[in-house]
Motif scaffolding. Structure first.
Motif, short mmCIF file in Angstrom:
data_model
loop_
_atom_site.label_atom_id
_atom_site.label_comp_id
_atom_site.label_asym_id
_atom_site.label_seq_id
_atom_site.Cartn_x
_atom_site.Cartn_y
_atom_site.Cartn_z
N GLN A 267 -19.62 32.10 127.65
CA GLN A 267 -21.02 32.48 127.45
C GLN A 267 -21.74 31.50 126.52
OE1 GLN A 267 -21.46 36.39 125.78
NE2 GLN A 267 -23.69 36.25 125.59
N TYR A 268 -21.05 31.06 125.47
CA TYR A 268 -21.65 30.15 124.50
C TYR A 268 -21.02 28.77 124.65
CZ TYR A 268 -23.51 34.40 122.37
OH TYR A 268 -24.17 35.58 122.14
N VAL A 269 -21.66 27.94 125.44
CA VAL A 269 -21.15 26.61 125.75
C VAL A 269 -21.46 25.66 124.60
CG1 VAL A 269 -21.21 24.71 127.41
CG2 VAL A 269 -21.50 27.08 128.19
N GLU A 270 -20.50 24.81 124.28
CA GLU A 270 -20.69 23.85 123.20
C GLU A 270 -21.90 22.96 123.46
OE1 GLU A 270 -18.13 20.21 121.20
OE2 GLU A 270 -17.08 22.03 121.87
N GLY A 271 -22.76 22.85 122.45
CA GLY A 271 -23.97 22.04 122.56
C GLY A 271 -25.20 22.82 122.97
N SER A 272 -25.04 24.08 123.38
CA SER A 272 -26.18 24.87 123.83
C SER A 272 -26.96 25.42 122.64
CB SER A 272 -25.71 26.02 124.72
OG SER A 272 -24.84 26.89 124.01
N LYS A 273 -28.22 25.77 122.89
CA LYS A 273 -29.09 26.33 121.86
C LYS A 273 -28.96 27.85 121.85
CE LYS A 273 -30.73 22.22 121.02
NZ LYS A 273 -30.40 21.50 119.77
N VAL A 274 -29.02 28.43 120.66
CA VAL A 274 -28.90 29.89 120.52
C VAL A 274 -29.89 30.37 119.46
CG1 VAL A 274 -26.49 30.09 121.24
CG2 VAL A 274 -27.03 29.56 118.85
N ASP A 275 -30.19 31.66 119.52
CA ASP A 275 -30.98 32.32 118.49
C ASP A 275 -30.03 32.92 117.46
OD1 ASP A 275 -33.41 31.71 119.65
OD2 ASP A 275 -33.47 33.56 120.84
N VAL A 276 -30.24 32.57 116.21
CA VAL A 276 -29.38 33.03 115.13
C VAL A 276 -30.14 34.00 114.24
CG1 VAL A 276 -27.99 32.33 113.13
CG2 VAL A 276 -28.12 30.84 115.15
N HIS A 277 -29.56 35.17 114.02
CA HIS A 277 -30.12 36.14 113.07
C HIS A 277 -29.45 35.89 111.72
CE1 HIS A 277 -31.78 38.82 116.32
NE2 HIS A 277 -30.85 38.16 117.01
N TYR A 278 -30.24 35.57 110.70
CA TYR A 278 -29.66 35.30 109.38
C TYR A 278 -30.24 36.24 108.33
CZ TYR A 278 -33.95 32.88 107.90
OH TYR A 278 -35.25 32.59 107.56
N ASP A 279 -29.42 36.53 107.34
CA ASP A 279 -29.82 37.42 106.25
C ASP A 279 -30.79 36.66 105.34
OD1 ASP A 279 -30.08 39.12 104.12
OD2 ASP A 279 -27.93 39.46 103.85
N PRO A 280 -32.03 37.12 105.19
CA PRO A 280 -32.98 36.38 104.35
C PRO A 280 -32.59 36.37 102.87
CG PRO A 280 -33.89 38.51 105.00
CD PRO A 280 -32.63 38.32 105.79
N VAL A 281 -31.82 37.36 102.44
CA VAL A 281 -31.36 37.40 101.05
C VAL A 281 -30.17 36.48 100.85
CG1 VAL A 281 -30.48 38.89 99.21
CG2 VAL A 281 -32.21 39.75 100.80
N ASN A 282 -29.34 36.36 101.88
CA ASN A 282 -28.14 35.53 101.82
C ASN A 282 -28.05 34.73 103.12
OD1 ASN A 282 -25.64 34.40 101.29
ND2 ASN A 282 -24.50 36.26 101.79
N PRO A 283 -28.75 33.59 103.21
CA PRO A 283 -28.82 32.84 104.47
C PRO A 283 -27.47 32.38 105.01
CG PRO A 283 -30.49 32.07 102.92
CD PRO A 283 -29.58 32.98 102.16
N GLY A 284 -26.44 32.37 104.18
CA GLY A 284 -25.12 31.98 104.67
C GLY A 284 -24.49 33.01 105.57
N SER A 285 -25.05 34.21 105.60
CA SER A 285 -24.54 35.29 106.45
C SER A 285 -25.42 35.38 107.70
CB SER A 285 -24.56 36.62 105.69
OG SER A 285 -24.14 37.69 106.51
N ALA A 286 -24.79 35.28 108.87
CA ALA A 286 -25.56 35.26 110.11
C ALA A 286 -24.75 35.87 111.24
CB ALA A 286 -25.97 33.82 110.47
N VAL A 287 -25.43 36.15 112.35
CA VAL A 287 -24.78 36.72 113.53
C VAL A 287 -25.61 36.34 114.76
CG1 VAL A 287 -26.02 38.93 113.46
CG2 VAL A 287 -23.70 38.83 114.43
N LEU A 288 -24.95 36.25 115.90
CA LEU A 288 -25.66 35.93 117.14
C LEU A 288 -26.12 37.18 117.88
CD1 LEU A 288 -23.50 32.99 118.61
CD2 LEU A 288 -25.59 32.87 117.24
N GLU A 289 -25.28 38.19 117.93
CA GLU A 289 -25.60 39.43 118.65
C GLU A 289 -25.58 40.60 117.68
OE1 GLU A 289 -23.02 39.96 121.99
OE2 GLU A 289 -23.03 37.82 122.50
N CYS A 290 -26.67 41.34 117.64
CA CYS A 290 -26.79 42.46 116.69
C CYS A 290 -26.20 43.73 117.29
CB CYS A 290 -28.25 42.66 116.31
SG CYS A 290 -29.02 41.22 115.55
N ARG A 291 -24.90 43.71 117.49
CA ARG A 291 -24.19 44.86 118.01
C ARG A 291 -22.79 44.89 117.42
NH1 ARG A 291 -20.56 43.79 122.18
NH2 ARG A 291 -20.54 41.62 122.91
N VAL A 292 -22.11 46.03 117.58
CA VAL A 292 -20.77 46.20 117.05
C VAL A 292 -19.78 46.17 118.21
CG1 VAL A 292 -19.21 47.65 115.70
CG2 VAL A 292 -21.66 47.60 115.17
#
Length: 316
Positions: A267-292
């Motif tokens: 699904q996530y091919v190397e070199g492809s563009k993605v939307d990243v959700h990042y924590d505004p308080v702690n930008p080092g913490s991020a996730v691609l899909e907001c699900r469990v």
């Protein structure tokens, strides 16, 4: 058992606190000298997480650290060091704040070891009250465990006569605890995913996409190789470049057959563009899909334990 576990944890915390106290005391004798920050940036590192128990797997996680390099002079000799603080940093913690505290070009006071000038720090003390907090935490763990054991024992004695099968109350209480624990984990992960859905979104890039082979200890001294998907992506926030490898919230899925866990890599091919959700308080913490991932399994396991507890005492 609970009290014993709390004592072990408290003992470990006390030992760590004592060792850190000794280190801070030794640093208090280091000498000051002027210094300068020559590099201040985010650095992504792969951190190993070792599993515990009879069925454990060593996994890795990408975390972001503040990489601070400073220079200083002792006598006529110039030195460089990257250990800016006596505080421990496990990654993805106060990265932005640390970079703002130590910007490139800033003049700082460096404390160096007179016996070995190549060893130096900028911050040689811990936050006020840190040692007191650790001691109180250690004592609180033991006291809390003792109080909990006696409180639970009193509750069980009180409700036992009112149950159809009071002889199974001990085992039922254990299943009840496990069910509630898993249920709380599910709600906590669900809350994280819902919160992440409100995080800012920034464009990112897939840097690595594939499978990672891990060693799994399955008991009886046997090791076997399992696989998991390995997706590493990078993104920029406020002029700094971060890296992360969290695709979803929830447990890491491993399998003995590579084909069973290769879906994310496809699904996530190397070199492809993605939307990243990042924590505004702690930008080092991020996730691609907001699900469990595996949330339904948590609900099923929790229901199974809770239902088993009710069955043992004759409520169902």
């Amino acid at each position: 058992m609970l009290v014993g576990f709390a004592c072990v944890v408290a003992g470990a915390l006390s030992f760590i606190t004592f060792m850190k106290w000794r280190e801070v005391k030794a640093l208090s004798r280091w000498l000051p000298t002027p210094g300068k920050i020559i590099s201040s940036r985010v650095e992504a590192r792969e951190v190993r997480n070792s599993g515990v128990g009879s069925d454990s797997t060593d996994t890795t996680e990408m975390r972001n650290f503040p990489a601070i390099i400073f220079e200083y002079k002792v006598g006529n000799k110039k030195f460089q060091s990257s250990r800016y603080s006596v505080k421990e940093n496990l990654g993805n913690f106060e990265v932005t704040e640390t970079l703002a505290q130590f910007p490139r070009g800033a003049e700082v006071t460096v404390f160096y070891n007179p016996a070995d000038p190549s060893k130096a720090v900028i911050e040689r003390t811990l936050p006020d009250g840190a040692f007191k907090f650790m001691v109180q935490l250690s004592a609180g763990l033991v006291i809390g465990a003792v109080v909990l054991v006696f409180s639970v024992g009193g509750v069980l004695e009180a409700i036992g006569p009112h149950l159809p099968k009071p002889q199974n109350l001990g085992a039922a209480a254990l299943l009840l605890f496990m069910g509630l624990f898993i249920l709380s984990m599910g709600f906590a992960q669900k809350a994280l995913a819902e919160q992440a859905a409100k995080w800012p979104i920034v464009a990112g890039r897939i840097d690595t996409s594939g499978l990672q082979a891990l060693r799994n200890h399955s008991g009886y001294g046997r090791w076997r190789t399992v696989f998991k998907s390995r997706i590493v992506y990078s993104y920029g926030v406020a002029g700094q470049r971060y890296s992360a490898d969290r695709v979803t919230f929830g447990a890491t899925v491993t399998a003995s057959l590579p084909g069973l866990v290769g879906g994310q890599a496809r699904q996530y091919v190397e070199g492809s563009k993605v939307d990243v959700h990042y924590d505004p308080v702690n930008p080092g913490s991020a996730v691609l899909e907001c699900r469990v991932r595996g949330l339904g399994l948590l609900w099923i396991c929790s229901a199974g334990f809770l239902g088993g507890a009710a069955f043992l005492v004759g409520l169902v």
